[in-house]
Design an enzyme around this catalytic site. Structure first.
Site, mmCIF file in Angstrom:
data_model
loop_
_atom_site.group_PDB
_atom_site.id
_atom_site.type_symbol
_atom_site.label_atom_id
_atom_site.label_comp_id
_atom_site.label_asym_id
_atom_site.label_seq_id
_atom_site.Cartn_x
_atom_site.Cartn_y
_atom_site.Cartn_z
ATOM 1 N N GLU A 3 71.395 20.407 132.206
ATOM 2 C CA GLU A 3 71.846 21.012 133.467
ATOM 3 C C GLU A 3 71.212 20.270 134.625
ATOM 4 O OE1 GLU A 3 70.389 25.072 134.031
ATOM 5 O OE2 GLU A 3 69.062 24.824 132.318
ATOM 6 N N ASP A 9 76.432 30.984 135.761
ATOM 7 C CA ASP A 9 75.653 30.536 134.608
ATOM 8 C C ASP A 9 75.523 31.709 133.640
ATOM 9 O OD1 ASP A 9 73.787 29.478 132.851
ATOM 10 O OD2 ASP A 9 72.544 28.600 134.432
ATOM 11 N N GLU A 15 76.383 22.702 133.530
ATOM 12 C CA GLU A 15 75.491 22.757 132.368
ATOM 13 C C GLU A 15 76.282 22.855 131.075
ATOM 14 O OE1 GLU A 15 73.025 26.293 132.218
ATOM 15 O OE2 GLU A 15 71.619 25.340 130.827
ATOM 16 N N ASP A 47 74.388 28.039 126.317
ATOM 17 C CA ASP A 47 73.980 28.153 127.709
ATOM 18 C C ASP A 47 74.797 27.116 128.479
ATOM 19 O OD1 ASP A 47 72.698 28.261 130.124
ATOM 20 O OD2 ASP A 47 70.748 27.560 129.394
ATOM 21 N N HIS A 70 66.674 21.947 128.879
ATOM 22 C CA HIS A 70 65.690 22.494 127.940
ATOM 23 C C HIS A 70 66.231 22.518 126.527
ATOM 24 C CE1 HIS A 70 68.117 26.229 128.365
ATOM 25 N NE2 HIS A 70 68.252 25.795 129.608
ATOM 26 N N HIS A 84 64.304 28.800 126.042
ATOM 27 C CA HIS A 84 63.459 27.653 126.401
ATOM 28 C C HIS A 84 62.542 27.338 125.232
ATOM 29 C CE1 HIS A 84 64.097 28.913 130.843
ATOM 30 N NE2 HIS A 84 65.041 28.086 130.450
HETATM 31 MN MN MN Z 1 72.224 28.205 132.169
HETATM 32 MN MN MN Z 2 69.823 26.446 130.935
#
Ligand code: MN
Ligand code: MN
Length: 316
Positions: free
Chosen positions: A204, A90, A297, A101, A170, A178
């Site tokens: 995710e 990640d 994700e 992300d 998020h 976030h």
């Molecule tokens: Mn991530």
């Molecule tokens: Mn994330």
């Protein structure tokens, strides 16, 4: 703004195809993360003199097996990637604070492929349910349904799957991984907030052979300035203030890890910043011992009439 996230997304795709060229069991996680982070710096054109302009968006997560998220090696860690590991890679890229992300699960042992497939399917289910006006709580039921209708077989034993509910997708904002809203991974009827055009989200999902709940574990590595509650105007000792200034200059409100703080002294002052609630820690999150968690994700953009999967590539 969209141009910037798209540049970040293209770099993310390039970095992950680079990872696939060399990743293999026997490698130290420290070396894996170093190579990934070096490549992000290279492709973004990271400039030490202007550290917030473009570069790494957050520490490279290489959470393994029952660890679902937020594990990266701390300095001196010699843990090695094993053949039987289910490793969630990640990592994040940002261009001028606009973050991509995105994550995939890597494993050498094909027995885990069905688990990975369900994680991928669940994430795409969440993306399909996303869109302008979509109710966030309802996206969670779709994701949970896909995951919990499935079971997988490992070494002759059948495991029902659970969708980990304690970790959410998020909203993402500039320099804020976030932002306001969350995307639940389980049914959450009371959560009636909606997605709106112009917003960015990370979707995710985390199917698990364990309980579907995570608990924080030891050896925290991930930290971030407390931008939600505010981190300014606190009484701090001189050395703590100095460290805060360094964090503000190098990372702003982007997350960082202990590997990036080059000396032990800083780690000591960091502890004080955490105590004063200036910095928040994000410990690794674990489902029960012996369980396996997978994750995929993507970062998406909510348009008026369509959803764009920014980080989508040929791989996932
Ligand atoms: Mn991530
Ligand atoms: Mn994330």
């Amino acid at each position: 703004m969209l141009e910037k996230v798209k540049e970040g997304a293209e770099i993310h795709r390039q970095v992950r195809s680079y990872i696939r060229e060399w990743i293999q069991p026997g490698m130290k996680f420290t070396d894996i993360c170093q190579r990934i982070e070096d490549k992000i710096r290279e492709l973004t054109g990271f400039d030490e003199k202007d550290p917030l302009k473009r570069g790494i968006a957050f520490p490279t997560g290489v959470s393994v097996n029952n660890c679902a998220a937020h594990w990266t090696p701390n300095p001196g860690d010699n843990t090695v990637l094993e053949y039987d590991d289910v490793c969630k890679i990640d990592f994040g890229v940002h261009i001028d604070g606009w973050i991509i992300d995105s994550a995939f699960t890597y494993t050498s042992n094909p027995k885990f492929d069905p688990l990975l497939e369900i994680a991928k399917e669940a994430t795409y289910t969440g993306i399909k349910a996303a869109g302008s006006d979509a109710i966030l709580g309802e996206i969670g039921s779709d994701i949970q349904e896909v995951i919990e209708a499935a079971e997988i077989e490992l070494d002759g034993k059948t495991y029902p799957l659970k969708s980990i509910g304690d970790i959410c997708g998020h909203q993402i904002d500039r320099f804020k991984i976030h932002a306001g809203k969350a995307v639940p991974n389980i049914k959450f009827e009371e959560y009636t907030e909606r997605m709106l055009p112009g917003e960015f989200y990370a979707i995710e999902t985390f199917p698990s052979t364990g309980e579907g709940h995570v608990k924080p574990g030891p050896d925290c590595s991930h930290y971030m300035l407390n931008y939600k509650e505010g981190y300014k105007d606190k009484f701090l000792a001189k050395n703590e203030k100095k460290l805060l200034e360094t964090i503000e200059k190098d990372r702003g409100t982007l997350a960082f890890c202990l590997r990036w703080l080059e000396n032990k002294k800083k780690t000591k002052f960091l502890r004080k910043l955490i105590k004063s609630n200036v910095v928040v820690s994000y410990p690794p999150l674990y489902d029960i011992r012996g369980s396996y968690v997978a994750q995929f994700e993507h970062t998406i953009h909510i348009g008026e009439n369509k959803v764009e999967i920014l980080s989508k590539g040929e791989d996932y």
